[in-house]
Design a protein around this motif. Sequence first.
Motif, PDB file in Angstrom:
ATOM      1  N   LEU A   1      -3.328   6.703   3.889  1.00  0.00           N
ATOM      2  CA  LEU A   1      -2.809   6.504   5.248  1.00  0.00           C
ATOM      3  C   LEU A   1      -3.915   6.030   6.194  1.00  0.00           C
ATOM      4  O   LEU A   1      -3.681   5.170   7.047  1.00  0.00           O
ATOM      5  N   ILE A   2      -5.116   6.549   6.043  1.00  0.00           N
ATOM      6  CA  ILE A   2      -6.244   6.069   6.849  1.00  0.00           C
ATOM      7  C   ILE A   2      -6.508   4.598   6.541  1.00  0.00           C
ATOM      8  O   ILE A   2      -6.707   3.786   7.448  1.00  0.00           O
ATOM      9  N   TYR A   3      -6.483   4.245   5.262  1.00  0.00           N
ATOM     10  CA  TYR A   3      -6.690   2.857   4.834  1.00  0.00           C
ATOM     11  C   TYR A   3      -5.621   1.937   5.438  1.00  0.00           C
ATOM     12  O   TYR A   3      -5.931   0.847   5.925  1.00  0.00           O
ATOM     13  N   ILE A   4      -4.373   2.390   5.438  1.00  0.00           N
ATOM     14  CA  ILE A   4      -3.285   1.590   6.005  1.00  0.00           C
ATOM     15  C   ILE A   4      -3.469   1.420   7.509  1.00  0.00           C
ATOM     16  O   ILE A   4      -3.303   0.319   8.047  1.00  0.00           O
TER      17      ILE A   4
ATOM     18  N   GLN B   1       0.828  -1.212   0.000  1.00  0.00           N
ATOM     19  CA  GLN B   1       0.000   0.000   0.000  1.00  0.00           C
ATOM     20  C   GLN B   1       0.858   1.256   0.000  1.00  0.00           C
ATOM     21  O   GLN B   1       0.558   2.228  -0.715  1.00  0.00           O
ATOM     22  N   LEU B   2       1.939   1.262   0.778  1.00  0.00           N
ATOM     23  CA  LEU B   2       2.844   2.413   0.784  1.00  0.00           C
ATOM     24  C   LEU B   2       3.519   2.591  -0.572  1.00  0.00           C
ATOM     25  O   LEU B   2       3.648   3.711  -1.068  1.00  0.00           O
ATOM     26  N   ALA B   3       3.949   1.491  -1.192  1.00  0.00           N
ATOM     27  CA  ALA B   3       4.597   1.569  -2.499  1.00  0.00           C
ATOM     28  C   ALA B   3       3.634   2.111  -3.547  1.00  0.00           C
ATOM     29  O   ALA B   3       4.026   2.934  -4.388  1.00  0.00           O
ATOM     30  N   MET B   4       2.379   1.689  -3.496  1.00  0.00           N
ATOM     31  CA  MET B   4       1.391   2.198  -4.443  1.00  0.00           C
ATOM     32  C   MET B   4       1.137   3.689  -4.220  1.00  0.00           C
ATOM     33  O   MET B   4       0.994   4.456  -5.177  1.00  0.00           O
ATOM     34  N   LEU B   5       1.120   4.101  -2.966  1.00  0.00           N
ATOM     35  CA  LEU B   5       0.932   5.511  -2.647  1.00  0.00           C
ATOM     36  C   LEU B   5       2.119   6.340  -3.148  1.00  0.00           C
ATOM     37  O   LEU B   5       1.937   7.383  -3.774  1.00  0.00           O
ATOM     38  N   VAL B   6       3.333   5.871  -2.887  1.00  0.00           N
ATOM     39  CA  VAL B   6       4.537   6.596  -3.311  1.00  0.00           C
ATOM     40  C   VAL B   6       4.582   6.698  -4.830  1.00  0.00           C
ATOM     41  O   VAL B   6       4.876   7.759  -5.386  1.00  0.00           O
TER      42      VAL B   6
END
Length: 191
Positions: free
Chosen positions: A172-175, A131-136
Amino acid sequence: MTCPYCNADIPNDAETCKFCRADVSAEKTQAPAIPEAAPLQETPSRMGMKWFKLQIYFLLFADALSAIANGIMNLTGGASRGEIYSDFGTLKPVDMVFGVIALGLAVFCIVTRFQLAEFKKNGPKLFYLLQLAMLVRSCAYEIIGLAIIAPTTDVSVFLSVKDILISVVTMLIYIVINWIYFDRRRHLFEN
């Protein structure tokens, strides 16, 4: 076969239950004896696992398909990119790089899905990392694209930055929601 201690479905040839870790090898020949030292834990049959099932059976596959579509669109230029590339030539190599990254994220989605489905210990960590990689990737693409296009056009930088911030906060809320969900079930991910 059903575990006599936690009622989870387990393979017929299992020696131990993969959810509560109880020895079930003797269950095939004699009546169950409840282990005294084994604390009663929440198991998949006792905990709500609908969100987990939605993640592994739909959302991670949908993320993978979306990443493949984005990757192909970035790599091929899409239908209307010819005009954009003629005005902003530096955007084409950016699209190529981000297309390859998107295809890599599609593979990462599938790997993460199987790690979660098999209750692997690193499954939730891979999920957060994905999820962080997709966000970045998404934010970096928007910021780089904005840096290339905005100086020569009347694109509203404020609106673009606002959209990026909304994406960041939402993800970030989703994570955090998933972190809480998987943290309550961390005892299930011990394989």
